[in-house]
Design an enzyme around this catalytic site. Structure first.
Site, mmCIF file in Angstrom:
data_model
loop_
_atom_site.group_PDB
_atom_site.id
_atom_site.type_symbol
_atom_site.label_atom_id
_atom_site.label_comp_id
_atom_site.label_asym_id
_atom_site.label_seq_id
_atom_site.Cartn_x
_atom_site.Cartn_y
_atom_site.Cartn_z
ATOM 1 N N VAL A 240 0.833 -1.207 0.000
ATOM 2 C CA VAL A 240 0.000 0.000 0.000
ATOM 3 C C VAL A 240 0.868 1.258 0.000
ATOM 4 O O VAL A 240 0.513 2.269 -0.607
ATOM 5 C CB VAL A 240 -1.016 -0.012 1.170
ATOM 6 C CG1 VAL A 240 -0.354 0.200 2.510
ATOM 7 C CG2 VAL A 240 -2.108 1.018 0.950
ATOM 8 N N ASP A 241 2.016 1.203 0.648
ATOM 9 C CA ASP A 241 2.925 2.344 0.686
ATOM 10 C C ASP A 241 3.343 2.745 -0.727
ATOM 11 O O ASP A 241 3.238 3.912 -1.124
ATOM 12 C CB ASP A 241 4.146 1.980 1.539
ATOM 13 C CG ASP A 241 5.052 3.156 1.857
ATOM 14 O OD1 ASP A 241 4.670 4.311 1.625
ATOM 15 O OD2 ASP A 241 6.161 2.903 2.368
ATOM 16 N N GLY B 62 0.917 -6.876 5.844
ATOM 17 C CA GLY B 62 1.551 -7.368 4.619
ATOM 18 C C GLY B 62 2.946 -7.884 4.924
ATOM 19 O O GLY B 62 3.121 -8.868 5.640
#
Length: 169
Positions: free
Chosen positions: A33-34, A119
């Site tokens: 997501v980063d 994650g």
């Protein structure tokens, strides 16, 4: 009355005041997501992040949203899971509290969270979801300034784990 919504969604497409980035300590992008948030926001996000001096685990910092539909990004640095013996649960809970505190300080009324630390940081998803839901619910019971919190789930497994956490709350 504040609303908590659980849905499968790409967090980078949500039209909320702030989205939360599951960031690493450098705040300069990474995987998952980063990386998706940094790609969607554009190079100005990275430029601003470079001015912040990083961020410690369990804490968060806010930046502009740039090319995202969200006005702001709150970067939270979650813990890496080492088996639960290094204060991982407390640090994850702190991430959620810090993000909500920052949102309230900036008078933001809507915020969307990803699954922080679930994650590459390997936090067990069911436990992470229980912590996330508990911290958000507790905050909203004490502070009504945030009207909507979204848990943006990247898949059905995560969505189901959050729904389970919600049913236990």
């Amino acid at each position: 009355m504040s609303e908590i919504e659980i849905l499968q969604a790409d967090i980078t497409t949500l039209k909320v005041d702030a989205i939360v980035n599951a960031a690493n300590g450098s705040l300069c992008g990474g995987g998952g997501v980063d990386g998706a948030i940094h790609r969607a926001a554009g190079k100005d996000l990275l430029a601003e992040c470079r001015t912040l001096g990083g961020c410690d685990t369990g804490f968060a910092k806010i930046t502009g949203g740039y090319n995202l539909p969200a006005k702001f990004v709150i970067h939270a640095v979650g813990p890496v899971w080492y088996g639960g013996h290094k204060n991982e649960e407390q640090l994850l809970a702190s991430c959620y509290r810090e993000c909500l505190r920052i949102a309230a300080e900036h008078q933001l009324s809507s915020i969307a969270f990803p699954a922080i630390s679930c994650g590459a940081y390997r936090f067990p998803i069911p436990r992470a979801c229980e912590i996330a839901y508990r911290e958000v619910r507790t905050f909203l019971q004490q502070d009504s300034s945030i009207s909507k919190v979204i848990f943006a789930c990247f898949d059905a497994k995560l969505e189901n784990a959050l729904l389970q956490a919600q049913s236990k709350a």
